[in-house]
Design a protein around this motif. Sequence first.
Motif, PDB file in Angstrom:
ATOM      1  N   PHE A  47       3.938 -90.598 -17.026  1.00  0.00           N
ATOM      2  CA  PHE A  47       2.879 -91.665 -17.118  1.00  0.00           C
ATOM      3  C   PHE A  47       2.463 -91.011 -18.243  1.00  0.00           C
ATOM      4  CE2 PHE A  47       2.224 -87.261 -14.925  1.00  0.00           C
ATOM      5  CZ  PHE A  47       0.929 -85.747 -15.667  1.00  0.00           C
ATOM      6  N   TYR A  48       2.179 -90.404 -18.867  1.00  0.00           N
ATOM      7  CA  TYR A  48       1.677 -90.040 -20.336  1.00  0.00           C
ATOM      8  C   TYR A  48       2.804 -90.200 -21.251  1.00  0.00           C
ATOM      9  CZ  TYR A  48       3.649 -85.555 -19.963  1.00  0.00           C
ATOM     10  OH  TYR A  48       4.251 -84.492 -19.362  1.00  0.00           O
ATOM     11  N   ALA A  49       3.492 -91.379 -21.715  1.00  0.00           N
ATOM     12  CA  ALA A  49       4.409 -91.446 -22.029  1.00  0.00           C
ATOM     13  C   ALA A  49       4.367 -91.620 -23.600  1.00  0.00           C
ATOM     14  CB  ALA A  49       5.565 -92.608 -21.752  1.00  0.00           C
ATOM     15  N   GLY A  50       3.302 -93.088 -24.159  1.00  0.00           N
ATOM     16  CA  GLY A  50       2.805 -93.762 -24.091  1.00  0.00           C
ATOM     17  C   GLY A  50       1.869 -92.749 -25.927  1.00  0.00           C
ATOM     18  N   SER A  51       1.743 -91.479 -25.458  1.00  0.00           N
ATOM     19  CA  SER A  51       0.856 -90.147 -25.633  1.00  0.00           C
ATOM     20  C   SER A  51       1.653 -88.980 -26.890  1.00  0.00           C
ATOM     21  CB  SER A  51      -0.414 -89.621 -25.238  1.00  0.00           C
ATOM     22  OG  SER A  51      -1.503 -90.687 -24.953  1.00  0.00           O
ATOM     23  N   LYS A  52       2.609 -89.412 -25.584  1.00  0.00           N
ATOM     24  CA  LYS A  52       4.405 -88.645 -26.527  1.00  0.00           C
ATOM     25  C   LYS A  52       5.018 -89.151 -27.767  1.00  0.00           C
ATOM     26  CE  LYS A  52       7.451 -85.763 -23.487  1.00  0.00           C
ATOM     27  NZ  LYS A  52       8.164 -85.389 -21.979  1.00  0.00           N
ATOM     28  N   TYR A  53       5.690 -89.796 -26.885  1.00  0.00           N
ATOM     29  CA  TYR A  53       6.916 -90.365 -27.743  1.00  0.00           C
ATOM     30  C   TYR A  53       6.685 -91.666 -28.852  1.00  0.00           C
ATOM     31  CZ  TYR A  53       9.439 -88.607 -23.418  1.00  0.00           C
ATOM     32  OH  TYR A  53      10.162 -87.988 -22.403  1.00  0.00           O
ATOM     33  N   ASN A  54       7.615 -91.384 -29.671  1.00  0.00           N
ATOM     34  CA  ASN A  54       8.198 -92.363 -30.983  1.00  0.00           C
ATOM     35  C   ASN A  54       8.906 -93.397 -30.266  1.00  0.00           C
ATOM     36  OD1 ASN A  54       6.118 -91.010 -32.723  1.00  0.00           O
ATOM     37  ND2 ASN A  54       7.970 -89.831 -32.854  1.00  0.00           N
ATOM     38  N   ARG A  55       7.571 -94.738 -30.607  1.00  0.00           N
ATOM     39  CA  ARG A  55       8.198 -95.664 -29.744  1.00  0.00           C
ATOM     40  C   ARG A  55       9.863 -96.037 -30.383  1.00  0.00           C
ATOM     41  NH1 ARG A  55       6.001-102.285 -28.682  1.00  0.00           N
ATOM     42  NH2 ARG A  55       8.105-103.134 -28.268  1.00  0.00           N
ATOM     43  N   GLU A  56       9.959 -95.681 -31.193  1.00  0.00           N
ATOM     44  CA  GLU A  56      11.464 -96.661 -32.637  1.00  0.00           C
ATOM     45  C   GLU A  56      12.604 -95.724 -32.080  1.00  0.00           C
ATOM     46  OE1 GLU A  56      13.217 -96.756 -36.481  1.00  0.00           O
ATOM     47  OE2 GLU A  56      11.389 -95.831 -36.513  1.00  0.00           O
ATOM     48  N   TRP A  57      11.895 -94.433 -31.626  1.00  0.00           N
ATOM     49  CA  TRP A  57      13.029 -93.473 -31.291  1.00  0.00           C
ATOM     50  C   TRP A  57      13.600 -93.670 -29.004  1.00  0.00           C
ATOM     51  CZ3 TRP A  57      12.970 -90.151 -26.565  1.00  0.00           C
ATOM     52  CH2 TRP A  57      14.191 -89.756 -26.562  1.00  0.00           C
ATOM     53  N   LEU A  58      12.743 -94.152 -29.067  1.00  0.00           N
ATOM     54  CA  LEU A  58      12.661 -94.497 -26.916  1.00  0.00           C
ATOM     55  C   LEU A  58      13.257 -95.816 -27.470  1.00  0.00           C
ATOM     56  CD1 LEU A  58       9.310 -95.051 -25.346  1.00  0.00           C
ATOM     57  CD2 LEU A  58      10.671 -93.746 -24.737  1.00  0.00           C
ATOM     58  N   GLU A  59      13.308 -96.743 -27.837  1.00  0.00           N
ATOM     59  CA  GLU A  59      13.965 -97.889 -28.051  1.00  0.00           C
ATOM     60  C   GLU A  59      15.207 -97.553 -28.198  1.00  0.00           C
ATOM     61  OE1 GLU A  59      10.605-100.913 -29.480  1.00  0.00           O
ATOM     62  OE2 GLU A  59      12.952-101.592 -30.256  1.00  0.00           O
ATOM     63  N   LYS A  60      16.302 -97.185 -28.892  1.00  0.00           N
ATOM     64  CA  LYS A  60      17.234 -96.502 -29.439  1.00  0.00           C
ATOM     65  C   LYS A  60      17.827 -95.715 -28.879  1.00  0.00           C
ATOM     66  CE  LYS A  60      16.827 -96.965 -34.839  1.00  0.00           C
ATOM     67  NZ  LYS A  60      16.402 -95.977 -36.053  1.00  0.00           N
ATOM     68  N   TRP A  61      16.940 -94.752 -28.228  1.00  0.00           N
ATOM     69  CA  TRP A  61      17.700 -93.817 -27.553  1.00  0.00           C
ATOM     70  C   TRP A  61      17.787 -93.908 -26.017  1.00  0.00           C
ATOM     71  CZ3 TRP A  61      17.012 -91.576 -21.816  1.00  0.00           C
ATOM     72  CH2 TRP A  61      17.642 -90.598 -22.067  1.00  0.00           C
ATOM     73  N   LEU A  62      16.811 -95.834 -25.341  1.00  0.00           N
ATOM     74  CA  LEU A  62      17.207 -96.300 -23.850  1.00  0.00           C
ATOM     75  C   LEU A  62      18.213 -97.010 -24.197  1.00  0.00           C
ATOM     76  CD1 LEU A  62      13.569 -97.253 -23.045  1.00  0.00           C
ATOM     77  CD2 LEU A  62      15.014 -95.005 -22.415  1.00  0.00           C
TER      78      LEU A  62
END
Lengths: 229, 116
Positions: free
Chosen positions: A55-70
Motif C-alpha cells: 500500500f506504500y509501494a510507490g514510496s518504496k520501490y524503484n519503478r525500473e526494478w519493479l518492471e524487470k523483477w515482475l
Amino acid sequence: MKYLLLFLGFTFASATLADDGMAILQKRCANCHDLSGPAAQSVQALWQRKGPDLFYAGSKYNREWLEKWLVKPRRIRPAGYHYIQHIKPGKKRDMIDAATLTPHPVLSSDKAEDVAEALMKLKAPAEMMGAAAFKGGSISVSFGEMVFDKFNGCMACHEIEPGYGGLSGPEVYTAAKRYQADYLVSFISSPQAWNPKTPMPNKHVAEPNIQKIVQYLQALAKENWDEKK
Amino acid sequence: MRKNKLFPAFFMMLLIFSTAAWPDDAEDNYKNYCWQCHGMSGDGMGLNVQDMSVQPRDHTSAKAMGGRSDADLFKVIKEGGLAIDKSVLMPPWGDSLSDDEIHDLVKYLRKLCQCG
C-alpha cells in the motif's frame, strides 16, 4: 495546442495503464499483498500476510526494478517473507525448508508495466516516511561494510553477497536497486513506523551512519551479482 | 444530548485502538524476533548463525543463563548487547516490544533454561 494534446494524451495513457495495473493488482496480487493498509498490528496478523505490504509501494520501490523483477522474479528473502514459516531444525543449525517456499507469479512485460504504473501511485502516508532523506555521497564497499557489519551488526540477518551473511532478512546487496534511497533512510531510522511487527530492530543508528549505510548499499548494488553467482 | 457528546469520543477510541500495535504473547514474540538467531529450540543454533562472529546465547542452558539476573535480561532485550558489554549482534528490541512484553519474555527465557 499540439503540446497540450500531447500532454493530455500522455496523461490519459498513464491513467489507463494505472487503471489496468490496479485491476491486475486487485485480481492477482491482493490475496498475498495488502494494497490498502494499515500495516499488521499484531505478530499473528503479520504472519497471515503472505507477501510484503504494497500500500506504500510507490514510496518504496524503484519503478525500473519493479518492471524487470515482475517479468523475471527471483527470491530476495532466502527464507521467504516470514522466515519462521520456512525453517526446520538441522544438524548444526536451523535450516531453510525449501519445500515450503513457493515462487512468485510471473507477469508479461506489458502487464508488468501496467502493474508498476499502478504501484507507483500507491504512496506512503507522510507519517510513515517522516523527514528522512538521502543526502547523496558515496563510500567504499570496504568502509561501508565496517559501518554495516562491525559497527551495527546488520549482517547477522542480511546477506551482503550471495551466500554470505544472515538468512532471515532480505538480501541487501541488491537493496539499492530495489528501493528508493529516501525509503531506505526512513526504514532504517524507524522500521516500526513502516511495519510495527517487523523482525527488523530499530538499532538507533546515528543519522550520519544511516547515510553511510545507504551509500554502502548503493555501492554494493553496482556489482554485477548475477554474473558472480 | 449526552449521547451526541459521547459519539465523537467513541470514534476517537475506535481510531486509537485500530492504529496502535497490539501486545503479543511471549511465545509469539520469541518466534518472531528471537528464533532467527537463537533458534527454534532456543539453543543458540538459529538460521543466521553460520557467518556470525559471535554465537548467540543458548537459552536452554542453565549454565549460560543462570548467571544473568532478570534485570540484565530485561536490559539486554530492550537496549541490546552493547548495553551489558556484550555483542553488537544482539540488537535492541525496545522499539519492537513494550516493557510488559519484555518482562513476559524474561519469564519465557526462565522457562527455557529452567533456571532462576
